[in-house]
Design a protein around this motif. Structure first.
Motif, PDB file in Angstrom:
ATOM      1  N   TYR A 109       0.762  -1.337   0.063  1.00  0.00           N
ATOM      2  CA  TYR A 109       0.124  -0.087  -0.004  1.00  0.00           C
ATOM      3  C   TYR A 109       0.885   1.319   0.028  1.00  0.00           C
ATOM      4  N   VAL A 110       1.866   1.159   0.788  1.00  0.00           N
ATOM      5  CA  VAL A 110       2.821   2.520   1.054  1.00  0.00           C
ATOM      6  C   VAL A 110       3.443   2.772  -0.241  1.00  0.00           C
ATOM      7  N   SER A 111       3.782   1.557  -0.866  1.00  0.00           N
ATOM      8  CA  SER A 111       4.716   1.828  -2.047  1.00  0.00           C
ATOM      9  C   SER A 111       4.364   2.491  -3.126  1.00  0.00           C
ATOM     10  N   GLN A 112       2.964   2.687  -3.394  1.00  0.00           N
ATOM     11  CA  GLN A 112       2.615   3.585  -4.422  1.00  0.00           C
ATOM     12  C   GLN A 112       2.573   5.058  -3.998  1.00  0.00           C
ATOM     13  N   TYR A 113       3.035   5.472  -2.883  1.00  0.00           N
ATOM     14  CA  TYR A 113       3.274   6.810  -2.590  1.00  0.00           C
ATOM     15  C   TYR A 113       4.812   7.126  -2.576  1.00  0.00           C
ATOM     16  N   VAL A 114       5.638   6.309  -2.819  1.00  0.00           N
ATOM     17  CA  VAL A 114       7.143   6.556  -2.443  1.00  0.00           C
ATOM     18  C   VAL A 114       7.942   6.177  -3.779  1.00  0.00           C
ATOM     19  N   SER A 115       9.042   6.998  -3.867  1.00  0.00           N
ATOM     20  CA  SER A 115       9.669   6.772  -5.042  1.00  0.00           C
ATOM     21  C   SER A 115      10.837   5.839  -4.715  1.00  0.00           C
ATOM     22  N   ASN A 116      11.295   5.493  -3.521  1.00  0.00           N
ATOM     23  CA  ASN A 116      12.220   4.488  -3.159  1.00  0.00           C
ATOM     24  C   ASN A 116      11.673   3.427  -2.277  1.00  0.00           C
ATOM     25  N   PRO A 117      10.999   2.295  -2.796  1.00  0.00           N
ATOM     26  CA  PRO A 117      10.190   1.272  -1.949  1.00  0.00           C
ATOM     27  C   PRO A 117      11.223   0.699  -0.941  1.00  0.00           C
ATOM     28  N   GLU A 118      12.343   0.631  -1.295  1.00  0.00           N
ATOM     29  CA  GLU A 118      13.524  -0.083  -0.585  1.00  0.00           C
ATOM     30  C   GLU A 118      13.760   0.355   0.934  1.00  0.00           C
TER      31      GLU A 118
END
Length: 394
Positions: free
Chosen positions: A166-175
């Motif tokens: 869910y959070v990954s859709q908001y960030v440029s760096n999912p790592e």
């Protein structure tokens, strides 16, 4: 080491009894155990401060009055300036630790400006939850803040893989998103506590549930399964520990089935009393219905297992990764009340199986899923973040 713990969500009474409040308390407690100085920033303290929290510094944020929903959202957003001012007055901090809430961004941006790590803990897709269950007037603004705060945080702690997605859709760096599931307070489930728990003299095989009485916890499924089970085992009982919006509906459900003498609603209890009530149970149940994108890291399941209870749970989300079916618990298809009834019958028939599953479950949780271990992982993230910031500045 000094940390600012920010919980700006007015829906969380940080010293209360809700699962979210227990989570806050246990993270703070584990920080304190590592001699970390805590400054707590929150608009809602809730109940009496726990006696072992005497050393924490408390900085109240402005309360949010009970006005029209849209106005409440605007007031919650305005608290960012108060939080920034308080953090500025009470600094320095080694890092900021914040529990994600819909309208708060000042904590992570304070850290960003001062070149210190910020750890953002995300427990739920709050925008979806709020819109679906309570109503969200300024959704577009909430989406912008989510983008802002997730991007600004140095590290994001997600309690499940589904939350990470869910959070990954908001960030440029999912790592920068790390999955750290919930845990238990090992002291509350020590050998002495478990040995001292005992069944009553008028023993009845007891099916138990602990948690808030909310639609997504599957209590109607449990009551339906128990009604069927109770016909074959009339001396059995169902113990429901917790409170919530569904209580009246559930009580009516029990009355319609004429199960009043077999079902006990205990109500909400303090975290310290949870082991006591678990000690009265023969099996702990987490009867979740079939839910799209099950994102929970259920405290109840971890605590059932830590108490040495055999667990019956829905085969869904993080639960199916935590429990090995037939080894340290039993898994049922989510929403299948008949499968749950059959699992109850299986455990009622075999004391040896109950002991085997409970012993294995307890060993797994106390070895791998305690709050101290959770905080060890968080502090490792802080240190890695600190090094990255240092390298970026050199």
């Amino acid at each position: 080491m000094k940390v600012a713990y920010v919980c700006a969500d007015v829906g969380i009474p940080v010293f209360g009894q809700k699962g979210c409040a227990i989570h806050v308390q246990e993270i703070i407690r584990s920080f304190l155990a590592k001699n970390i100085e805590i400054s707590l920033f929150t608009p809602r303290l809730g109940e009496k401060k726990p006696c072992d929290f005497e050393k924490i510094n408390i900085y109240p944020l402005p309360p949010i009055p009970k006005v029209e929903k849209g106005e409440r959202e605007k007031i919650a957003l305005s608290i960012n300036s108060d939080l920034d001012s308080l953090l500025t007055l009470t600094q320095p901090f080694d890092f900021i630790y914040e529990r994600y809430s819909l309208w708060s961004y000042a904590g992570v941006e304070f850290a960003q400006k001062r070149g210190i790590p910020s750890i953002l803990e995300v427990n739920a897709p709050l925008i979806i939850e709020q819109d679906r269950h309570r109503g969200l007037v300024h959704r577009q603004e909430a989406e912008k803040i989510a983008q802002r705060v997730f991007e600004s945080a140095t590290v994001i702690i997600a309690v499940s893989k589904e939350i990470k997605s869910y959070v990954s859709q908001y960030v440029s760096n999912p790592e920068k998103i790390t999955v750290i599931p919930n845990g238990v307070n090992a002291q509350r489930f020590s050998d002495d506590v478990i040995k001292n728990s005992h069944k009553e003299s008028n023993y009845r095989f007891t099916v138990g549930f602990v948690g808030s009485l909310k639609p997504w916890h599957g209590l109607p499924i449990l009551i339906d399964s128990f009604a069927r089970f109770n016909r074959d085992y009339p001396e059995s009982r169902l113990l429901i520990v917790g409170d919530g919006a569904e209580k009246d509906f559930l009580v009516e459900n029990v009355e319609q089935r004429q199960l009043q003498s077999a079902v006990q609603f205990v109500g909400a209890v303090s975290p310290d009393m949870i082991p006591y009530w678990l000690g009265k149970m023969d099996v702990g149940v987490a009867p979740y219905p079939s839910l799209d994108n099950f994102y929970f890291s259920p405290l109840k399941v971890y605590e059932y297992m830590a108490a040495g209870l055999p667990v019956i749970a829905s085969n869904i989300g993080q639960i199916k990764e935590l429990i090995e079916d037939g080894v340290d618990g039993l898994l049922c298809e989510a929403g299948d009340s008949l499968a749950l009834t059959n699992a109850l019958i299986t455990l009622a028939r075999s004391h040896l199986l109950r002991d085997k599953l409970g012993t294995s479950a307890r060993a797994k949780i106390l070895s791998h899923y305690t709050w101290n271990k959770v905080v060890d992982k968080i502090l490792a993230c802080v240190e890695q973040s600190r090094l990255r910031i240092k390298e970026g500045n050199s």
